[in-house]
Design an enzyme around this catalytic site. Structure first.
Site, mmCIF file in Angstrom:
data_model
loop_
_atom_site.group_PDB
_atom_site.id
_atom_site.type_symbol
_atom_site.label_atom_id
_atom_site.label_comp_id
_atom_site.label_asym_id
_atom_site.label_seq_id
_atom_site.Cartn_x
_atom_site.Cartn_y
_atom_site.Cartn_z
ATOM 1 N N CYS A 117 28.643 -28.373 -12.484
ATOM 2 C CA CYS A 117 29.604 -29.452 -12.684
ATOM 3 C C CYS A 117 29.651 -30.259 -11.394
ATOM 4 O O CYS A 117 30.238 -29.820 -10.399
ATOM 5 C CB CYS A 117 30.986 -28.913 -13.036
ATOM 6 S SG CYS A 117 32.186 -30.223 -13.355
ATOM 7 N N CYS B 110 31.488 -37.472 -15.472
ATOM 8 C CA CYS B 110 30.773 -36.207 -15.289
ATOM 9 C C CYS B 110 29.614 -36.463 -14.341
ATOM 10 O O CYS B 110 28.829 -37.399 -14.553
ATOM 11 C CB CYS B 110 30.279 -35.674 -16.632
ATOM 12 S SG CYS B 110 29.234 -34.201 -16.509
#
Length: 266
Positions: free
Chosen positions: A74, A206
């Site tokens: 992430c 993201c």
């Protein structure tokens, strides 16, 4: 236990830095509880960071999605961790280890940069129909699974409906994938929307998907292999650029980080 509510370009997390040892804590369950938008703090994920070395600076980072599943990569969680380490300890450069993979991080001039490793790229992985038009998705692994469709207008797409359909596509079982819709937005710029696995909804930003979008857009000739601005739903763009030492394998992704508020978990 003190926490931060922090977000990287709109991708928000509950961040716990160096929590006291608690061998009985089920962090997956804690992620579900804390990330719930109506009954918890509310976030896309829970991040646990621990400083394990000062010379050199290394932090161990664990990230749990809102549904309790573990995130293997992430980018924005790493960026938020780097920001917190810079704020708390003054580190400007550091290494972050997530799911066994080492990432470089730099905090400079209000931007936080981290590296993402580019793995397998597979053109024309799956196909579906979007607004009556057959559309191919290419896949790119940037620490986690992503598929990317190049479209004319991302705002004309029902990102949740189509994203959920592709995320559970039989050809992508059993893991599924994150689903990205990307359009050209001028010279060296892209616009993106994403249905995120683990959150099971559209998210505002993201880091790993920005890298996947640039990798596929470069493959398709929309951008050249240099710095690319990726515009997201949060209105806080990320910048993706090839790593100068290993441009085929590693990209830098950078952008703002905002510490929204802090509190105490009880």
């Amino acid at each position: 236990m003190r926490f931060r509510k922090i977000h990287g370009a709109g991708n928000d997390f509950v961040l716990l830095a160096d929590p006291a040892p608690d061998g009985g804590k089920d962090w997956s369950k804690e992620a579900e509880r804390l990330c719930a938008r109506r009954t918890g703090v509310g976030a896309d994920g829970l991040v646990i960071s621990s400083l394990i070395s000062i010379s050199p600076v290394v932090l161990e980072v664990g990230c749990f999605n809102a549904d309790g599943s573990i995130a293997t990569m992430c980018g924005n969680a790493l960026r938020c961790t780097a920001w917190a380490a810079h704020h708390d300890h003054g580190f400007g450069e550091m290494s972050l280890r997530m799911a066994g993979v080492m990432h470089e991080a730099i905090v400079s001039d209000g931007f936080v940069w981290v590296t993402a490793e580019v793995g397998a790229v597979q053109p024309r992985r799956v196909q579906t129909v979007i607004n009556g038009k057959p559309t191919w998705f290419d896949s790119a692994h940037t620490g986690t699974e992503h598929v990317v469709a190049i479209v004319d207008d991302v705002d004309a797409i029902d990102a949740v409906l189509v994203g959920r359909l592709v995320r559970h596509h039989a050809d992508l079982a059993p893991l599924g994938t994150n689903v990205n819709f990307v359009q050209a937005a001028g010279s060296q710029a892209l616009k993106i929307r994403t249905y995120e696995r683990g959150v099971e909804a559209e998210t505002l930003s993201c880091g790993s998907r920005a890298v996947a979008a640039v990798v596929i857009a470069t493959l398709r000739g929309l951008v050249s292999p240099r710095a690319v601005t990726v515009h997201n739903r949060a209105g806080e763009p990320l910048t993706v650029r090839p790593h100068p030492d290993r441009p085929k394998r590693t990209h830098w992704v950078g952008g703002p980080v905002t510490n929204a508020f802090e509190g105490i978990l009880v």
